[in-house]
Enzyme design. Sequence first.
Site, PDB file in Angstrom:
ATOM      1  N   TYR A 267      -1.832   8.989  -2.802  1.00 42.76           N
ATOM      2  CA  TYR A 267      -2.852   8.370  -3.482  1.00 42.76           C
ATOM      3  C   TYR A 267      -3.888   8.985  -4.788  1.00 42.76           C
ATOM      4  CZ  TYR A 267      -6.274   4.188  -5.399  1.00 42.76           C
ATOM      5  OH  TYR A 267      -6.513   3.794  -5.848  1.00 42.76           O
TER       6      TYR A 267
ATOM      7  N   ASP B   9       4.720 -10.372  -9.731  1.00 46.29           N
ATOM      8  CA  ASP B   9       4.425 -10.044  -8.635  1.00 46.29           C
ATOM      9  C   ASP B   9       6.007 -10.020  -7.785  1.00 46.29           C
ATOM     10  OD1 ASP B   9       3.102  -9.560  -5.584  1.00 46.29           O
ATOM     11  OD2 ASP B   9       1.231  -9.653  -6.737  1.00 46.29           O
TER      12      ASP B   9
ATOM     13  N   ASN C 180      -0.367  -3.042 -12.790  1.00 54.31           N
ATOM     14  CA  ASN C 180      -1.696  -3.465 -12.054  1.00 54.31           C
ATOM     15  C   ASN C 180      -1.281  -3.061 -10.669  1.00 54.31           C
ATOM     16  OD1 ASN C 180      -4.836  -5.078 -10.544  1.00 54.31           O
ATOM     17  ND2 ASN C 180      -3.050  -5.939  -9.978  1.00 54.31           N
TER      18      ASN C 180
END
Length: 253
Positions: free
Chosen positions: A158, A36, A88
């Site tokens: 998106y 991350d 993810n």
Amino acid sequence: MSFRDKVAIVTGAGSGNGRAIALQFLAEGAKVVIADINVDGANETVSLSPQGDNAFVVKVNVTKKAEVESMIAQTIEHFGKLDILINNAGIVKFSTFLEIEEEEWDLVHDVNLKAPFLCSQAAAKEMIKSNTRGRIINITSVEAHRIVSSSGHCQPHYNSSKGGLNLLTKAIALELAPHGITVNSVAPGVVETPFTAKGLENPEIKAWILDRVPVGRVATPNDIANAVLFLAKAESEYVTGATLFVDGGWTIH
């Protein structure tokens, strides 16, 4: 303990769906790279697992090739191999079509589409090199398949980035099949995460959502993690190039 001998990378594992996925892999015995850009969130994920000793935090901007390659190298150095990649990490912006600035368009596509390409390419090269019959799983969205809008507006950057990720999944699956690597995607509906919490607190918005979900509830991050773990298991080795909808039936009608 289905993943006792497996090593997984989960990007965006510092919160939400990524955190749930990482925690479930750890609970099933895997060694997990918590990847991350938010190191504090990643460390918090590790602290939530009784199996935290099997986790390794890597700070990474997944839109940068050099950082992605470093993430793969650190994984091999720390754990010795790589079996599973979960793409993810993602971003959504709520600008309408006429409002989107070029920089925002690029950011959404970089995180949602370029990053999975970079991560998958780097991971696949390592899997092929080590003759690992690996798993690559992309987190897409129901919004890759239909426009979700309660106000006549949508998020075309998106939508298009996630739609592109679906086709990227299929293309990669075709090319990597001879190497025994499967590539699939999970398409969540609305999931109850810190990101969606504010909207779900609005009774009108929540009612609008639930009216479109036949099972009558919003998903939890664990619902998404359960689907991901299925696609990562040996039992799913005959599934590739597929999209598993985890949307409570939203896309049925």
